[in-house]
Structure formats: C-alpha cells, structure tokens
Design an enzyme around this catalytic site. Structure first.
Site, PDB file in Angstrom:
ATOM      1  N   HIS A 105      38.078  33.539  42.517  1.00  0.00           N
ATOM      2  CA  HIS A 105      38.091  34.845  43.131  1.00  0.00           C
ATOM      3  C   HIS A 105      37.381  34.424  44.676  1.00  0.00           C
ATOM      4  CE1 HIS A 105      38.543  37.036  39.542  1.00  0.00           C
ATOM      5  NE2 HIS A 105      37.870  36.025  39.068  1.00  0.00           N
TER       6      HIS A 105
ATOM      7  N   SER B  45      41.914  26.449  72.597  1.00  0.00           N
ATOM      8  CA  SER B  45      42.543  27.462  73.166  1.00  0.00           C
ATOM      9  C   SER B  45      42.435  27.757  74.799  1.00  0.00           C
ATOM     10  CB  SER B  45      41.157  28.793  72.571  1.00  0.00           C
ATOM     11  OG  SER B  45      41.303  29.841  73.417  1.00  0.00           O
TER      12      SER B  45
ATOM     13  N   LYS C  18      36.877  26.430  71.214  1.00  0.00           N
ATOM     14  CA  LYS C  18      37.720  26.732  70.112  1.00  0.00           C
ATOM     15  C   LYS C  18      38.518  25.230  69.594  1.00  0.00           C
ATOM     16  CE  LYS C  18      39.668  29.980  68.350  1.00  0.00           C
ATOM     17  NZ  LYS C  18      39.693  31.166  67.382  1.00  0.00           N
TER      18      LYS C  18
ATOM     19  N   GLU D 249      47.910  25.934  59.810  1.00  0.00           N
ATOM     20  CA  GLU D 249      48.642  27.416  59.695  1.00  0.00           C
ATOM     21  C   GLU D 249      50.130  27.304  59.623  1.00  0.00           C
ATOM     22  OE1 GLU D 249      46.312  29.992  62.670  1.00  0.00           O
ATOM     23  OE2 GLU D 249      45.773  28.122  63.044  1.00  0.00           O
TER      24      GLU D 249
END
Ligand code: ARG
Length: 470
Positions: A164, A285, A291, A298
């Site tokens: 979980h 970024s 970043k 992704e």
C-alpha cells in the site's frame, strides 16, 4: 510520393476496369505510406518465391535470374532513398513489382504466378514481427543484465519494502531489483513463445485456397527461415494472431516497464532520495534551476497507453472478420509498427537509466528502519521465544508499536522495562531481531529477501543468461 496513375485503370489488376479510382478511394485504400517499411521482407519473400518457381519448373531459370537480380536493384534503390513510391500502386507489393517490370520487362510478370498479395502480405508481416520479437528478446536481455548488476551491487543493502506504499518490512535493494529481473524474464519468454508459434510460412497459400501450380511450400518456408509451411491456406492468409500475440506480450512488458518507471519517479523525488538518476537520463526545468526531472521514466510510464491502445485496436479490427482475407486487416500494420517502435525505445531507455542510476545506500538504510518495519520480526520472536500464539503476539506487538509511537521512538529504542510492562516474558534477546539487517538476514525462505537467497537467485540468473534459448 509520385502519382503514376494516368486516371486509367490500375496496371496491376485493372483488366476489368474502365476507369481509375476516385481520389478519396485511393486515399483510403493505399497503404504504401506505411507498409513501405516492409520492403526488405517483401523482396526477400519474392526472391524465395521466384527461386522456388524456377526449381519446380514453373518459370525458367533465366526468368528467375532476371527477377532475382532485378529485385536486388529495387532493394538498393529503396535503401538508397531514391525510390519513387506511388500511391496509385497502393502498397509495397505492387510498388516493388511495378518497378521490377520497368527494370526487367516481361519476366517481372511471372513473379506473381501461384501467389497472391494475401499470402504475400501475411508472409512479409510475419517476417517483420518475427524480427521485432528478436529485438524485444535482445532488449529485454540487456535490461535484465542492467537490473542484475544493480542487484549484485546492493544484494545486502537494506531498504523499506512496501505494501500500500506504506512501510511494511525491510527488504534488500538486490531483492527489489531481482523482482524486476523475474518479471522481465517472463516477458522475454513470452516473446520467445510467440516467435516459436508464429514461425510458420503463409507463402503459397495464394489468395485463400492454395494453387494448382506444383509449388514447393516447404522450400520457400525453409528459405525464409520458417520451421514449416502453415498447414491451412485459409488460416494462413486470414489470421493475425501472431501480431496479436506480439502486441499482448508487448502490453505486459510495457506494464512492467511502467511500474518500474513509477518507482524511479517516486524514488528520485526529494522526499525519497532513494536513487539519483544520471544527468544523461534526466532533464532540467527552464524556470526552476534546482530541478532535475525524471522525464525518461515518466515517458516510459506513459508508453503503455499507446501500446495497449494498439493491441485494443487490432483485437477490435480482427473480431468478427469472416474467413479469409478482408481489407480490414491492412489496419494491422500501423498499430504494430507504433507499438514495436515504442516498446524498443522504452526498453533501451530503461536499460540506460537503470545502468546509470545510483542507489543511495545510506538513505535506503535510514528509511528501512522507519515506520516500525521490524514489527513482524518482534511478533515472530514472541511466537518463537516466548511461545505465544501468533494472534496474541500480533496484539502485544501492536501495543509496543503504539507505545513507541507515543514516545516518538523506534522499536529498538524502547527499554526492556517498557517492553516487559506490556508482556512480562520479553527478554533482552528480543533486541537481536529488531535491527533491519537482522530482519532481512532471517528471511531465508526460498525466494525470500535474505542476502544469501538474493545472491543465489543472481547466480541462477547469470547461468540462465549463458544458456541458449530452447
Ligand atoms: N496492402 C494489403 C494489406 O496490407 C495487401 C493485401 C491486399 N490484398 C488484396 N486482396 N487487396 O492487407
């Protein structure tokens, strides 16, 4: 793309046609825009067919020689990038044959003896999908090796195991990596299975019923590396289950890739810091200088969308089609091309990312002990050392966890007095099972997370990778 139609009927099949097709008819009908990708398979199939026609005396050896050489010229023209593909000629099969006729004249017209575009396209596409199975098998082999070397490096590094996405029990980094080795190993065997099943030749099934010419289907099958000719001509031209199997195996593999990608996204976040992705496999970024984004992970996570989409599309195209060939089946190629391209890219990107990433050992270890991850070890100790039934041990452990939580400490930081206030039979030995290294070392059951077990699985996989596939 040039248009060779002079508004007259198609030169390949226009005998009974007085007029050429409407522009919209041509647009919906033509597949050359995408099936030109099958040129190498088409020419290989045609050369095998021509050789067989000559060997069986159906065409002369001089015609076969002209055809064979002409096809090689066509091949080099296409590979040279200066082949004038024509929409009016519909597809790769007719584009190649038409060019062959320009090059060698009359003998080109004998190539299509005892053959139809129906068995031709089924053959070309099988050869193409078979190559993609090989590419997937190779890509998965590389990915498995990358995961194996991560596992080997951190076979005994502890980290939290989750259920979980809540801390459950400590596991080892090696064990976690080996879980993916198992998944990718099954993916690899699915592509091997699919390849084995698809490796039969449709060539010579002709339009649907076979042919009256004395062809030798065993010869063409062997020439094209197939194990045998397909045994039923209707089946040969009308099923695309080989493409569906390839897509199905791709979907499952893409699911596995997506899950690992998701873990990499989570693990590389500032909150987790379990792994550091290499600069080579991350992006920055344009506005936030601090970043480092896991874009490759992704995108791999997202690829399942189009790969599953391709599988759904082809399943829906095929359902309800009567035997044998229907033009609906021309819709098979773009889906499979797109799914294959994206699967191979995702496999390569995951392999690169995994090879390059650094697992942060200290950070993993610190996280491994948080969240009372050795509570199960404590309960098991109460069963083993204090003779409690597991249900009672579970209850006692729950009370100790509540006590530690209330004091803001971890289980090993509770004093013996405090523990005995919950259950009198607890002895100092208990501290030996509360450490995360003790915890993982104790999980010696087959397939468990103990470093010995993990190393045994790594060794087994290394042997397995040396074996030749059956
Ligand atoms: N371009 C066609 C396809 O991909 C080739 C087979 C055409 N056969 C036919 N009978 N029209 O399916």
């Amino acid at each position: 793309m040039t248009d060779k139609s002079d508004s007259a009927a198609n030169s390949m099949w226009g005998g009974r046609f007085a007029a050429g097709p409407d522009a919209i008819m041509e647009a919906i009908n033509a597949s050359i825009g995408f099936d030109q990708r099958l040129y190498a398979q088409d020419i290989r199939g045609s050369r095998a067919h021509a050789a067989m026609l000559a060997a069986t005396g159906i065409i002369s050896t001089s015609d076969e020689k002209a055809i064979g050489e002409g096809l090689l010229t066509v091949l080099s023209e296409i590979e040279g990038g200066d082949f004038p593909f024509s929409t009016a000629l519909e597809d790769i099969h007719m584009n190649v044959e038409s060019r062959l006729k320009e090059l060698i004249g009359e003998p080109a017209g004998r190539l299509h003896t005892a053959r139809s575009r129906n068995d031709q396209v089924a053959t070309d596409f099988r050869l193409w999908v078979r190559d993609q199975c090989d590419a997937a098998i190779e890509g998965l082999g590389a990915l498995i090796r990358a995961a194996l070397s991560q596992a080997e490096r951190g076979a005994d590094w502890v980290m939290p195991g989750f259920t979980h996405l809540q801390t459950a029990q400590p596991v080892t980094w090696g064990h976690h990596m080996m879980a993916y080795v198992e998944m990718f190993g099954r993916d690899l065997s699915r592509f091997q299975d699919a390849r084995r099943r698809m490796n039969e030749s449709p060539l010579g099934a002709a339009a649907l019923a076979g042919t009256s010419f004395p062809i030798d289907r065993h010869a063409t099958a062997a020439a094209l590396g197939f194990d045998a000719p397909m045994a039923n001509s209707l089946d040969a031209v009308s099923d695309r289950d080989f493409a569906l199997e390839f897509l199905s195996a791709s979907v499952i593999c893409a699911v596995h890739l997506s899950r690992l990608a998701e873990e990499l996204v989570i693990w590389s976040s500032a909150q987790f810091r379990f792994v550091t992705l290499s600069d080579r496999f991350s992006t920055g970024s344009s506005i936030m200088p601090q970043k480092k984004n896991p874009d490759a992970a992704e995108l791999i996570r997202a690829k399942i969308g189009r790969i599953l989409g391709a599988a759904v599309a082809l399943f829906v195209v095929m359902k309800g089609l009567p035997l044998a060939y229907s033009k609906d089946m021309q819709e098979d190629k773009e889906q499979v091309f797109d799914a294959a391209d994206n699967l191979m890219l995702a496999l390569a990107a995951m392999t690169g990312m995994l090879s390059d990433l650094t697992a942060n050992r200290e950070r993993l270890e610190a996280a491994a002990g948080a969240g009372f991850s050795t509570a199960t070890d404590l309960a098991d100790w109460l069963v083993r050392a204090a003779g409690l039934p597991f249900r009672d041990a579970h209850h006692v452990t729950g009370a100790l966890v509540a006590m530690a939580e209330a004091q803001g400490v971890d289980l090993p930081e509770l004093t013996l007095d405090q523990m005995q206030s919950v259950h009198a039979s607890i002895t100092p030995d208990v501290y030996e099972v509360l450490g995360v290294h003790d915890s993982v070392a104790s999980r010696q059951s087959y397939g468990g997370t103990a470093p010995d077990q993990v190393r045994a699985q790594i060794a087994r996989w290394k042997e397995k990778l040396k074996e030749k596939p059956a």
